[in-house]
Design an enzyme around this catalytic site. Structure first.
Site, PDB file in Angstrom:
ATOM      1  N   GLN A   1     -24.607  16.632 -21.524  1.00 61.12           N
ATOM      2  CA  GLN A   1     -25.918  15.979 -21.660  1.00 61.12           C
ATOM      3  C   GLN A   1     -25.809  14.572 -22.242  1.00 61.12           C
ATOM      4  O   GLN A   1     -26.603  14.165 -23.077  1.00 61.12           O
ATOM      5  CB  GLN A   1     -26.892  16.841 -22.466  1.00 61.12           C
ATOM      6  CG  GLN A   1     -27.277  18.116 -21.714  1.00 61.12           C
ATOM      7  CD  GLN A   1     -28.493  18.826 -22.275  1.00 61.12           C
ATOM      8  OE1 GLN A   1     -28.745  18.797 -23.474  1.00 61.12           O
ATOM      9  NE2 GLN A   1     -29.248  19.481 -21.400  1.00 61.12           N
TER      10      GLN A   1
ATOM     11  N   MET B   1     -53.486   6.671   0.955  1.00 60.43           N
ATOM     12  CA  MET B   1     -53.217   5.235   1.063  1.00 60.43           C
ATOM     13  C   MET B   1     -52.081   4.962   2.037  1.00 60.43           C
ATOM     14  O   MET B   1     -52.115   3.992   2.795  1.00 60.43           O
ATOM     15  CB  MET B   1     -52.901   4.652  -0.324  1.00 60.43           C
ATOM     16  CG  MET B   1     -52.962   3.145  -0.375  1.00 60.43           C
ATOM     17  SD  MET B   1     -54.566   2.485   0.141  1.00 60.43           S
ATOM     18  CE  MET B   1     -55.365   2.248  -1.442  1.00 60.43           C
TER      19      MET B   1
END
Lengths: 165, 573
Positions: free
Chosen positions: B115, B481
């Protein structure tokens, strides 16, 4: 048009990459970049040479100035200034003839021989870009180049004016 | 002896000293010590999200509505990278935000540890500044600087990376918050240069066709009242950008509506025909200017902005003024009041006459005679039922433009939307952030079937914290859109703009413990809205089926000047 920017900034990890990142993310090209600390160990000074018209350079200067780490930016091209570059070049010098030729070129251009090997010389020159390029051309004419290292331009304003905190 | 604190406690103490009340975040290995320290205090409430991107948008919504710094906490690696979209959104709209990111222990940094990502590197182009915090002792100073940078000058997001070892609960240090933050390299301009102010005033008072063009800066700098005073004292027409809506009240007689790509005809016409444009905290975004080469060729542009890089970036400013809007507006107003010159009232009358003519074209009108519900009428009904008082947080798409056009915002900070980056998935978490700040206010998320699905997991967070926002989803079964552009610019080829398998949003809302209401036909609309807005103790998800073929008009014609517009399908202004 060629521009030389002198930048005074905090000597912090990541500060240099912010400057470089700013150029690349806005698609401005860096022709050369030099960096080192100043007499004040908390400050670094960068010299960047770049190309662009007035509008582009104004944006670059403003953007660099906007970075939180940056103390001052100066466009050296706008004022009288001195620019220098360090060149280190290793050339073949196997026999008396080529050694003499290389030494002669070095003398004429006021470079210096700073090291030698069994079949090579290493030369140094501090000068402006044009002279360094002529020097390299002339060396190429006399012998083969083995390795070329150039520092990129450093610049400073003429006279008493100074870029300081 | 002074009480001492470990690194995690120092973070918490510093945040308390900075008056932080809420943190939006998600735990993970590298920040567990910090979570433990948060658990053991009650001044700061932590809101557990379901995805870190939503944490950033929540902090963003909180910041936009309150003007305070929004705070995010994420773990190292994936936690931090999930924040990137939210950081970029905040950066583009200049929102004050501090993102605390965990990092692997210092001795593992650079080893591709579990991580680990270089979040400072990842976020470098999209932050105002970032800090690698390397020693526990420096935590209070770093956080004080981060907050100072986030909210001063041109605000923006700041990332602070905290390696796990400096949060170590076993090492203790003194806590000392710096009293004043001084950074020799950071001094944003406050006052406008007197010479420039003089030039600006002479241009403004000499104008025959003045337009005030104000942007998000008006909202960020809390200068709405000053703007209103200036506009009234000059009787100037004023237009707001998408980010500046509410800066001048949407119902003010001098308000021309929004300008730009989907701005009103009168706003864009006034800009194109102006002889002087007073731009305040606006950055001449390409969604405003359209073709920069054709932008307002006859106007003298006075540009006031706190950020010098915004000035003359895209459009050359003839009279630049760098400074904080609050101070510069004060300077302008007192210089105008003191000036012997007066604006030419008869020329101004002609100018207003011309503007009234443009207004009479009623460019926002729409045809609601068909069977299908029009998205515009939904927004207008929502406006009526909320008396124009609600916080409206939009996602990104057609619904965003319909909300901007048809809900006149009375107040700044009432309209929350992702203007610069155009981040779909912003609306719901942003609305949640607003609701955290103002639990008793009506907070609406205007969204669409595309946008809402980008952070729909946060319905779970809403349940946990009782964030009873109203979701008004204008469902057109497509990416509206995108589809509109495909209709207008790509020969009607709807490549991947159609949503083929939408979930049952009512059941989905119910699955998360909320109320879902579906509206298919116009005769159901009023009753559904009334029911939805009478429920205050639950989140309500209104899934409103609207006409999928409706386009947002007016719309600037591609690469045209600012006022070259389509008024309706196939009708040019």
């Amino acid at each position: 048009m060629k521009r030389i920017l002198a930048i005074l900034l905090e000597n912090e990890p990541g500060a240099l990459s912010r400057i470089v990142g700013l150029f690349s993310q806005r698609a401005y090209n860096i022709d050369s970049l030099t960096v080192g600390t100043t007499d004040d160990q908390t400050l670094s000074r960068i010299t960047i040479t770049t190309h662009g018209d007035d509008r582009v350079v104004e944006q670059i200067t403003k953007q660099v100035n906007k970075l939180v780490d940056v103390l001052k930016v100066l466009d050296l091209t706008e004022m009288q200034h001195i620019e220098r570059e360090l060149l280190l070049v290793k050339v073949y010098a196997r026999d008396e003839q080529s050694r003499a030729a290389v030494t002669r070129v070095c003398d004429v251009f006021q470079g210096s021989i700073i090291d030698m090997g069994k079949q090579s010389y290493t030369l140094q020159m501090v000068s402006g870009k044009d002279k360094i390029e002529s020097f390299l051309d002339m060396l190429r004419h006399e012998t083969d180049l083995i390795e070329v290292v150039r520092s990129g331009t450093v610049g400073i304003g003429r006279g008493d004016k100074a870029l300081r905190s | 002896m002074n009480e001492q604190y470990n690194g995690s406690q120092l973070v918490v103490k510093a945040l308390q000293a900075l008056d932080v009340k809420y943190i939006f975040g998600y735990p993970g290995g590298s920040v567990l010590d910090l979570y433990d320290a948060l658990f053991q205090q009650s001044e700061i409430e932590h809101i557990l999200v379901r995805h870190e991107q939503a944490a950033t948008h929540m902090a963003d919504g909180f910041a936009r509505s309150t003007g305070e710094v929004g705070v995010v906490l994420a773990t190292s690696g994936p936690g931090a990278t999930n924040c990137v979209t939210g950081i970029a959104t905040a950066y583009m709209d200049s929102i004050p935000m501090v993102v605390l990111s965990g990092q692997v222990p210092s001795n593992l940094i650079g080893d591709d540890a579990f991580q680990e990502t270089d979040i400072v590197g990842c976020s470098r182009p999209i932050v105002k500044h970032s800090f690698n915090c390397r020693h526990a002792e420096e935590i209070p100073t770093v956080l004080a600087k981060a907050f100072f940078l986030a909210k001063s000058g041109r605000p923006g997001p700041v990332v602070v990376e905290l390696p796990k070892d400096i949060l170590n609960p076993a090492q203790f240090f003194d806590f000392k918050m710096p009293e004043n933050i001084e950074m020799r390299t950071y001094n944003p301009n406050v006052k406008g240069h007197p010479k420039q102010i003089k030039k600006a005033v002479s241009a403004i008072l000499g104008a025959k066709k003045l337009v005030v063009y104000s942007g998000g800066g008006i909202v960020l700098s809390n200068t709405s009242l000053q703007l209103t005073q200036l506009v009234e004292s000059l009787n100037a027409p004023c237009t707001n950008t998408l980010m500046g809506l509410g800066g001048l009240s949407g119902t003010h007689p001098n308000f021309l509506g929004m300008l730009g790509m989907h701005g009103t005809l009168e706003a864009n016409k006034a800009m194109a025909n102006a002889d002087v444009i007073l731009a305040l905290g606006a950055r001449f975004d390409d969604r405003v200017t359209n073709n920069v080469q054709k932008f307002c060729p006859d106007a003298t542009i006075v540009h006031v902005d706190v950020d010098p890089t915004s000035i003359s970036k895209t459009v050359k400013a003839h009279i630049p003024v760098v400074g904080c809007l609050a101070t510069v507006l004060e300077q302008l107003q007192s210089a105008i009041d003191a000036s012997k010159d007066r604006i030419d009232r008869s020329a101004q009358e002609d100018w207003w006459y011309q503007i009234t003519k443009w207004r009479e074209q009623n460019c926002l009108s729409f045809d609601a005679s068909g069977e299908k519900i029009k998205p515009q009428e939904v927004i207008r009904k929502v406006y009526d039922i909320t008396n124009g008082e609600a916080y409206v947080c939009s996602d990104v798409g057609q619904h965003q433009m319909f909300a901007a056009q048809h809900y006149p915002f009375k107040n700044p900070r009432q309209w929350i939307n992702s203007g610069g980056l155009g981040t779909m998935g912003f609306g719901l978490p942003a609305a949640m952030g607003v609701k955290v700040a103002f639990p008793s206010s009506e907070v609406i998320c205007v969204t669409g079937d595309g946008s809402i699905q980008m952070n729909i997991q946060e319905l779970s967070t809403c349940l946990q914290y009782g964030l009873n926002v109203k979701i008004v989803s204008l469902n057109n079964r497509s990416l509206g859109m995108v589809r509109q552009w495909q209709d207008m610019l790509y020969g009607g080829r709807h490549a991947s703009s159609y949503m083929e398998s939408l979930p049952d949003f009512v059941k989905l809302a119910e699955a998360y413990g909320h109320v879902g209401i579906k509206v298919d036909t116009r005769d159901q609309l009023d009753e559904a809205l009334e029911r939805a807005f009478s429920i205050n103790d639950r989140l309500v998800f209104l899934d409103i089926c609207v006409d999928e073929s409706e386009h947002v008009y007016p719309m600037q014609i591609k690469l045209g000047s600012v006022d070259e517009m389509w008024l309706k399908k196939g009708v040019k202004a």
